[in-house]
Design a protein around this motif. Structure first.
Motif, PDB file in Angstrom:
ATOM      1  N   PHE A 217       1.258  -1.264  -0.338  1.00 50.82           N
ATOM      2  CA  PHE A 217      -0.131  -0.221  -0.105  1.00 50.82           C
ATOM      3  C   PHE A 217       0.365   1.595  -0.168  1.00 50.82           C
ATOM      4  O   PHE A 217       0.746   2.253  -0.823  1.00 50.82           O
ATOM      5  CB  PHE A 217      -1.029  -0.445   0.852  1.00 50.82           C
ATOM      6  N   LEU A 218       1.666   1.318   0.734  1.00 48.54           N
ATOM      7  CA  LEU A 218       2.890   2.269   0.227  1.00 48.54           C
ATOM      8  C   LEU A 218       3.566   2.416  -0.674  1.00 48.54           C
ATOM      9  O   LEU A 218       3.325   4.430  -1.583  1.00 48.54           O
ATOM     10  CB  LEU A 218       3.978   2.389   1.888  1.00 48.54           C
ATOM     11  N   LYS A 219       3.898   1.517  -0.869  1.00 46.90           N
ATOM     12  CA  LYS A 219       4.826   1.927  -2.530  1.00 46.90           C
ATOM     13  C   LYS A 219       3.462   1.968  -3.281  1.00 46.90           C
ATOM     14  O   LYS A 219       3.558   3.039  -3.727  1.00 46.90           O
ATOM     15  CB  LYS A 219       4.950   0.193  -2.816  1.00 46.90           C
ATOM     16  N   GLU A 220       2.146   1.682  -3.728  1.00 47.23           N
ATOM     17  CA  GLU A 220       1.331   2.724  -4.185  1.00 47.23           C
ATOM     18  C   GLU A 220       1.238   4.092  -3.947  1.00 47.23           C
ATOM     19  O   GLU A 220       1.138   4.257  -4.882  1.00 47.23           O
ATOM     20  CB  GLU A 220       0.185   1.781  -4.848  1.00 47.23           C
ATOM     21  N   HIS A 221       0.929   4.133  -2.655  1.00 43.42           N
ATOM     22  CA  HIS A 221       0.996   5.668  -2.353  1.00 43.42           C
ATOM     23  C   HIS A 221       1.502   6.562  -3.144  1.00 43.42           C
ATOM     24  O   HIS A 221       1.744   7.350  -3.091  1.00 43.42           O
ATOM     25  CB  HIS A 221       0.884   6.220  -0.832  1.00 43.42           C
ATOM     26  N   ILE A 222       3.481   6.231  -2.987  1.00 42.43           N
ATOM     27  CA  ILE A 222       4.022   6.498  -3.040  1.00 42.43           C
ATOM     28  C   ILE A 222       4.245   7.055  -4.419  1.00 42.43           C
ATOM     29  O   ILE A 222       4.771   8.481  -4.758  1.00 42.43           O
ATOM     30  CB  ILE A 222       6.068   6.210  -2.480  1.00 42.43           C
ATOM     31  N   ASN A 223       3.798   6.407  -5.035  1.00 40.92           N
ATOM     32  CA  ASN A 223       3.604   6.202  -6.615  1.00 40.92           C
ATOM     33  C   ASN A 223       2.997   7.759  -6.740  1.00 40.92           C
ATOM     34  O   ASN A 223       2.648   8.476  -7.816  1.00 40.92           O
ATOM     35  CB  ASN A 223       2.817   5.479  -7.697  1.00 40.92           C
TER      36      ASN A 223
ATOM     37  N   GLU B  95       5.054   7.890 -10.787  1.00 36.88           N
ATOM     38  CA  GLU B  95       5.502   7.082 -11.499  1.00 36.88           C
ATOM     39  C   GLU B  95       4.090   5.798 -11.571  1.00 36.88           C
ATOM     40  O   GLU B  95       3.185   6.138 -10.640  1.00 36.88           O
ATOM     41  CB  GLU B  95       6.192   5.556 -10.678  1.00 36.88           C
ATOM     42  N   LYS B  96       3.943   4.978 -12.553  1.00 37.47           N
ATOM     43  CA  LYS B  96       2.633   4.511 -12.957  1.00 37.47           C
ATOM     44  C   LYS B  96       3.271   3.335 -13.573  1.00 37.47           C
ATOM     45  O   LYS B  96       3.494   3.105 -14.985  1.00 37.47           O
ATOM     46  CB  LYS B  96       2.262   5.782 -14.161  1.00 37.47           C
ATOM     47  N   PRO B  97       3.098   2.166 -12.350  1.00 35.86           N
ATOM     48  CA  PRO B  97       4.134   0.976 -12.625  1.00 35.86           C
ATOM     49  C   PRO B  97       3.394  -0.318 -13.370  1.00 35.86           C
ATOM     50  O   PRO B  97       3.251  -0.917 -14.167  1.00 35.86           O
ATOM     51  CB  PRO B  97       4.388   0.573 -11.598  1.00 35.86           C
ATOM     52  N   PHE B  98       2.197   0.156 -13.711  1.00 31.98           N
ATOM     53  CA  PHE B  98       0.597  -0.866 -13.836  1.00 31.98           C
ATOM     54  C   PHE B  98       0.071  -0.690 -14.869  1.00 31.98           C
ATOM     55  O   PHE B  98      -0.518   0.361 -15.061  1.00 31.98           O
ATOM     56  CB  PHE B  98      -0.042  -1.197 -12.867  1.00 31.98           C
ATOM     57  N   ALA B  99       0.907  -1.135 -15.926  1.00 31.47           N
ATOM     58  CA  ALA B  99       0.381  -0.872 -18.196  1.00 31.47           C
ATOM     59  C   ALA B  99      -1.012  -2.303 -18.447  1.00 31.47           C
ATOM     60  O   ALA B  99      -0.597  -3.307 -17.590  1.00 31.47           O
ATOM     61  CB  ALA B  99       1.583  -1.243 -18.394  1.00 31.47           C
ATOM     62  N   CYS B 100      -1.500  -1.795 -19.066  1.00 31.81           N
ATOM     63  CA  CYS B 100      -3.182  -1.861 -19.758  1.00 31.81           C
ATOM     64  C   CYS B 100      -2.006  -3.162 -20.500  1.00 31.81           C
ATOM     65  O   CYS B 100      -1.468  -2.904 -21.480  1.00 31.81           O
ATOM     66  CB  CYS B 100      -3.264  -1.078 -20.001  1.00 31.81           C
ATOM     67  N   PRO B 101      -2.190  -4.493 -20.691  1.00 29.24           N
ATOM     68  CA  PRO B 101      -1.915  -5.401 -21.693  1.00 29.24           C
ATOM     69  C   PRO B 101      -2.900  -5.279 -23.391  1.00 29.24           C
ATOM     70  O   PRO B 101      -2.282  -5.719 -24.133  1.00 29.24           O
ATOM     71  CB  PRO B 101      -1.973  -6.554 -21.372  1.00 29.24           C
ATOM     72  N   TYR B 102      -3.332  -4.369 -23.106  1.00 32.38           N
ATOM     73  CA  TYR B 102      -4.427  -3.682 -24.284  1.00 32.38           C
ATOM     74  C   TYR B 102      -4.082  -2.635 -24.720  1.00 32.38           C
ATOM     75  O   TYR B 102      -4.667  -2.768 -26.237  1.00 32.38           O
ATOM     76  CB  TYR B 102      -5.674  -4.066 -23.772  1.00 32.38           C
ATOM     77  N   CYS B 103      -3.946  -1.789 -24.327  1.00 29.09           N
ATOM     78  CA  CYS B 103      -4.133  -0.296 -24.756  1.00 29.09           C
ATOM     79  C   CYS B 103      -2.322   0.314 -23.748  1.00 29.09           C
ATOM     80  O   CYS B 103      -1.475  -0.557 -23.132  1.00 29.09           O
ATOM     81  CB  CYS B 103      -5.022   0.392 -24.957  1.00 29.09           C
ATOM     82  N   SER B 104      -2.469   1.464 -24.331  1.00 28.62           N
ATOM     83  CA  SER B 104      -1.227   1.905 -23.208  1.00 28.62           C
ATOM     84  C   SER B 104      -1.271   2.778 -22.056  1.00 28.62           C
ATOM     85  O   SER B 104      -0.030   3.432 -21.777  1.00 28.62           O
ATOM     86  CB  SER B 104      -0.571   3.694 -24.288  1.00 28.62           C
ATOM     87  N   TYR B 105      -2.433   2.658 -21.318  1.00 27.40           N
ATOM     88  CA  TYR B 105      -2.613   2.844 -20.479  1.00 27.40           C
ATOM     89  C   TYR B 105      -1.748   2.452 -19.450  1.00 27.40           C
ATOM     90  O   TYR B 105      -1.467   1.140 -19.629  1.00 27.40           O
ATOM     91  CB  TYR B 105      -4.083   2.430 -20.217  1.00 27.40           C
ATOM     92  N   SER B 106      -1.439   3.291 -18.377  1.00 30.98           N
ATOM     93  CA  SER B 106      -1.037   3.009 -17.944  1.00 30.98           C
ATOM     94  C   SER B 106      -1.301   3.662 -16.412  1.00 30.98           C
ATOM     95  O   SER B 106      -1.415   4.981 -16.349  1.00 30.98           O
ATOM     96  CB  SER B 106       0.648   3.117 -17.041  1.00 30.98           C
ATOM     97  N   SER B 107      -0.669   3.331 -14.852  1.00 28.65           N
ATOM     98  CA  SER B 107      -1.705   3.638 -13.686  1.00 28.65           C
ATOM     99  C   SER B 107      -1.204   3.329 -12.516  1.00 28.65           C
ATOM    100  O   SER B 107      -0.211   2.121 -11.835  1.00 28.65           O
ATOM    101  CB  SER B 107      -2.633   2.631 -12.993  1.00 28.65           C
TER     102      SER B 107
END
Length: 141
Positions: free
Chosen positions: A71-77, A82-94
């Motif tokens: 949870f802390l790692k995601e908060h620090i994003n 930083e948006k390390p979570f990438a969609c495998p279907y399009c260019s979106y990242s979160s």
């Protein structure tokens, strides 16, 4: 002279996964504050934080504290952009795993929320709540 035997040896060894299941199934860790039980000690330790209120992970940028390292790692994003979570279907990242999951429903069409009053399925809880209101049921979610 050697005596011949008719003994048939069977390999009854367990796989590592079967051994783990056998040992963890016998060990139950009981919470001293409530009826919660866990088969893994680290799971119980994480649960205990709910009772103690301890939040061992702190953000270096603000006063945010949490019980879980992920949870802390995601908060620090949020601070770093930083948006390390990438969609495998399009260019979106979160910046958060759950935000990406919600986005991916657009691609997969997944509808995990089932209405208790009809056959309708919704992609998220908020949409299901709005749908339930169409049933005009008192005490709807």
């Amino acid at each position: 002279m050697m005596q011949q035997t008719n003994y048939h040896w069977e390999d009854t060894r367990r796989t590592p996964r079967e051994r783990q299941k056998a040992t963890t199934a016998n060990k139950v860790h009981q919470c001293p504050y409530c009826p919660y039980r866990a088969t893994k000690n680290h799971t119980l330790q994480r649960h205990l934080l709910k009772h103690t209120g301890e939040k061992p992970f702190s953000c270096p940028y603000c006063s945010y504290e949490t019980t879980r390292k992920e949870f802390l790692k995601e908060h620090i994003n949020r601070h770093t952009g930083e948006k390390p979570f990438a969609c495998p279907y399009c260019s979106y990242s979160s910046s958060h795993k759950n935000i990406l999951r919600r986005h991916m429903i657009k691609h997969t069409g997944e509808r995990a929320y089932q209405c208790a009053h009809c056959h309708y399925q919704a992609p998220d809880k908020q949409t299901l709540t709005l749908h339930i209101q169409t049933h005009n049921i008192d005490g709807a979610v």
